[in-house]
Design a protein around this motif. Sequence first.
Motif, PDB file in Angstrom:
ATOM      1  N   ALA A 182      11.463  18.977   4.352  1.00 39.04           N
ATOM      2  CA  ALA A 182      10.896  18.518   3.070  1.00 39.04           C
ATOM      3  C   ALA A 182       9.366  18.577   3.115  1.00 39.04           C
ATOM      4  O   ALA A 182       8.711  18.969   2.142  1.00 39.04           O
ATOM      5  N   ALA A 183       8.781  18.195   4.241  1.00 39.25           N
ATOM      6  CA  ALA A 183       7.317  18.144   4.361  1.00 39.25           C
ATOM      7  C   ALA A 183       6.709  19.529   4.193  1.00 39.25           C
ATOM      8  O   ALA A 183       5.676  19.695   3.531  1.00 39.25           O
ATOM      9  N   GLN A 184       7.370  20.517   4.789  1.00 37.80           N
ATOM     10  CA  GLN A 184       6.827  21.880   4.664  1.00 37.80           C
ATOM     11  C   GLN A 184       6.788  22.295   3.191  1.00 37.80           C
ATOM     12  O   GLN A 184       5.805  22.871   2.711  1.00 37.80           O
ATOM     13  N   ALA A 185       7.872  21.952   2.465  1.00 37.66           N
ATOM     14  CA  ALA A 185       7.934  22.319   1.042  1.00 37.66           C
ATOM     15  C   ALA A 185       6.973  21.474   0.206  1.00 37.66           C
ATOM     16  O   ALA A 185       6.581  21.876  -0.897  1.00 37.66           O
ATOM     17  N   ALA A 186       6.592  20.299   0.730  1.00 36.73           N
ATOM     18  CA  ALA A 186       5.680  19.416  -0.030  1.00 36.73           C
ATOM     19  C   ALA A 186       4.360  20.115  -0.327  1.00 36.73           C
ATOM     20  O   ALA A 186       3.738  19.880  -1.368  1.00 36.73           O
ATOM     21  N   PHE A 187       3.919  21.000   0.578  1.00 39.83           N
ATOM     22  CA  PHE A 187       2.643  21.695   0.348  1.00 39.83           C
ATOM     23  C   PHE A 187       2.695  22.552  -0.918  1.00 39.83           C
ATOM     24  O   PHE A 187       1.654  22.867  -1.485  1.00 39.83           O
ATOM     25  N   ASP A 188       3.914  22.942  -1.348  1.00 40.64           N
ATOM     26  CA  ASP A 188       4.028  23.717  -2.600  1.00 40.64           C
ATOM     27  C   ASP A 188       3.990  22.804  -3.820  1.00 40.64           C
ATOM     28  O   ASP A 188       4.041  23.283  -4.953  1.00 40.64           O
ATOM     29  N   GLY A 236       0.812  -1.220   0.000  1.00 46.97           N
ATOM     30  CA  GLY A 236       0.000   0.000   0.000  1.00 46.97           C
ATOM     31  C   GLY A 236       0.834   1.253   0.000  1.00 46.97           C
ATOM     32  O   GLY A 236       0.793   2.024   0.951  1.00 46.97           O
ATOM     33  N   GLN A 237       1.610   1.432  -1.072  1.00 45.49           N
ATOM     34  CA  GLN A 237       2.343   2.693  -1.129  1.00 45.49           C
ATOM     35  C   GLN A 237       2.395   3.242  -2.544  1.00 45.49           C
ATOM     36  O   GLN A 237       2.368   2.488  -3.516  1.00 45.49           O
ATOM     37  N   PRO A 238       2.444   4.590  -2.659  1.00 45.34           N
ATOM     38  CA  PRO A 238       2.451   5.201  -3.982  1.00 45.34           C
ATOM     39  C   PRO A 238       3.701   4.804  -4.777  1.00 45.34           C
ATOM     40  O   PRO A 238       4.774   4.618  -4.188  1.00 45.34           O
ATOM     41  N   ALA A 239       3.540   4.681  -6.106  1.00 43.47           N
ATOM     42  CA  ALA A 239       4.705   4.370  -6.940  1.00 43.47           C
ATOM     43  C   ALA A 239       5.484   5.654  -7.238  1.00 43.47           C
ATOM     44  O   ALA A 239       6.659   5.602  -7.601  1.00 43.47           O
ATOM     45  N   ALA A 240       4.833   6.826  -7.079  1.00 40.68           N
ATOM     46  CA  ALA A 240       5.493   8.101  -7.412  1.00 40.68           C
ATOM     47  C   ALA A 240       6.420   8.544  -6.283  1.00 40.68           C
ATOM     48  O   ALA A 240       6.307   8.084  -5.145  1.00 40.68           O
ATOM     49  N   ALA A 241       7.329   9.473  -6.633  1.00 38.35           N
ATOM     50  CA  ALA A 241       8.260  10.017  -5.623  1.00 38.35           C
ATOM     51  C   ALA A 241       7.609  11.217  -4.928  1.00 38.35           C
ATOM     52  O   ALA A 241       6.554  11.702  -5.335  1.00 38.35           O
ATOM     53  N   ALA A 242       8.283  11.696  -3.886  1.00 37.14           N
ATOM     54  CA  ALA A 242       7.829  12.894  -3.164  1.00 37.14           C
ATOM     55  C   ALA A 242       7.776  14.073  -4.141  1.00 37.14           C
ATOM     56  O   ALA A 242       8.452  14.059  -5.181  1.00 37.14           O
ATOM     57  N   ILE A 299      11.846  17.466  -2.417  1.00 39.50           N
ATOM     58  CA  ILE A 299      13.186  16.909  -2.650  1.00 39.50           C
ATOM     59  C   ILE A 299      14.216  18.042  -2.739  1.00 39.50           C
ATOM     60  O   ILE A 299      15.308  17.966  -2.162  1.00 39.50           O
ATOM     61  N   GLU A 300      13.830  19.122  -3.443  1.00 42.53           N
ATOM     62  CA  GLU A 300      14.744  20.284  -3.550  1.00 42.53           C
ATOM     63  C   GLU A 300      15.046  20.876  -2.176  1.00 42.53           C
ATOM     64  O   GLU A 300      16.195  21.189  -1.862  1.00 42.53           O
ATOM     65  N   ALA A 301      14.011  21.018  -1.357  1.00 43.37           N
ATOM     66  CA  ALA A 301      14.202  21.600  -0.020  1.00 43.37           C
ATOM     67  C   ALA A 301      15.128  20.717   0.807  1.00 43.37           C
ATOM     68  O   ALA A 301      15.988  21.211   1.548  1.00 43.37           O
ATOM     69  N   ALA A 302      14.965  19.407   0.680  1.00 48.01           N
ATOM     70  CA  ALA A 302      15.814  18.482   1.441  1.00 48.01           C
ATOM     71  C   ALA A 302      17.263  18.595   0.969  1.00 48.01           C
ATOM     72  O   ALA A 302      18.196  18.622   1.778  1.00 48.01           O
ATOM     73  N   ARG A 303      17.446  18.668  -0.351  1.00 51.89           N
ATOM     74  CA  ARG A 303      18.810  18.809  -0.916  1.00 51.89           C
ATOM     75  C   ARG A 303      19.490  20.053  -0.351  1.00 51.89           C
ATOM     76  O   ARG A 303      20.643  20.001   0.103  1.00 51.89           O
ATOM     77  N   ALA A 304      18.763  21.150  -0.373  1.00 55.57           N
ATOM     78  CA  ALA A 304      19.334  22.422   0.110  1.00 55.57           C
ATOM     79  C   ALA A 304      19.673  22.311   1.599  1.00 55.57           C
ATOM     80  O   ALA A 304      20.714  22.803   2.050  1.00 55.57           O
ATOM     81  N   ALA A 305      18.830  21.620   2.351  1.00 54.54           N
ATOM     82  CA  ALA A 305      19.038  21.524   3.806  1.00 54.54           C
ATOM     83  C   ALA A 305      20.255  20.677   4.149  1.00 54.54           C
ATOM     84  O   ALA A 305      20.868  20.860   5.207  1.00 54.54           O
TER      85      ALA A 305
END
Length: 397
Positions: A283-289, A49-55, A60-66
Amino acid sequence: MTSGMLANAKRLVAPSTRSEVPPFMVMDVMAAAARIEAQGGRVVHMEVGQPAAAAPATAIEAARAALGGRLDYTEALGIASLRARIARHYSEVYGTDVDPGRVIVTTGSSGGFILAFLALFEPGDRVAIATPGYPPYRHILTALGCEPVLIETSEATRWEITSEKLLDAHRRRRLQGLLVASPANPTGTMIKPEALAALLRTTEGEGIRFISDEIYHGLDYAFAAETALRLSDSAVVINSFSKYFCMTGWRIGWMVAPEPLVRPIERLQQNLAISVPTLSQIAAQAAFDGRAEMEAVKHGYEENRRTLLAGLPRAGLDRFLPVDGAFYLYADVSRFSKDSFDFAKRMLEEAGVAATPGVDFDPLHGREFLRFCYAGSAADMREAVERIGHWLRGARK
Ligand SMILES: Cc1ncc(COP(=O)(O)O)c(C=O)c1O
């Protein structure tokens, strides 16, 4: 070592009875599928029960920068800006105001359940859950010394607990809690807003604490999912970035708790985890965008749903529960087998389609059901329908 020392050592490493929770059988299906693939076989995966797509790319960009900077502990309740962003989500999506002070960031919704159960219940407390239902509810409750009370649901009530059923169980022996999920796993069924409101009124009247698992919100097709937060100030709402935002492995979710529970939950979180992984919070905060990207993923699920609703009956599987939301279809296979574990095994080996037997989710009638997850690609869904049809036609000859 003397035999006395051996006996002593054995006693010291004997696991506690509370740790004796059952395994998740879907893992056995996954292992069997992996063996077939290791030998060069083709498997269409519909078991996990998990999505095949990525975050979302924004996450992902926000995580990279962090990653370029320090990743310190955060406040136990979560980064303030993330809590505020989650609160804003409620006004954007449901048109309801939530005080960011009531938002608690958790390690997936799984972490939220542990905190909620610890904050709400005493050992021995009885908590009602629907069967079929998500197995960890009952296993976490048991491990924490609470008693899960399985409430059998049926087609007549859209596979959801009704006030009558709840009161029935409560009158037989008092309940302290009720946990509901809409959309639900494994059934994919949803509670109508009026029914959710009625359940909330019943629990409030009887002093039963209410937990709403809203992890599949955003993935609703039949009608819009209602949040318990719009209907009650006393409900505990649990949610996650795992499903709609495709962030299962980031292990991040949230909870909205009534104000008096926030400080106790903060103290529990401080001691149990210190804080939720900082990288995932950023990353989660940026996910809303990244909602536009996630809406496109959701449209893919809707297409998959249509493919299965049209294709599975033609293939021979024509009995399933309402496919309202999440990305699950729960099919009654009793016409073919009284043992869905064996049916799933044969479907995997002979048709190359992996699905989860219902026994994981329903100790009572799970042997008659299979759960299909349609979070994969459109091509996979079409192939699965083809393969199942071919296999069942062959089996009936
Ligand atoms: C109904 C339901 N609740 C909770 C979870 C736990 O998800 P997570 O801990 O990734 O948020 C799942 C996972 O499949 C689920 O199906």
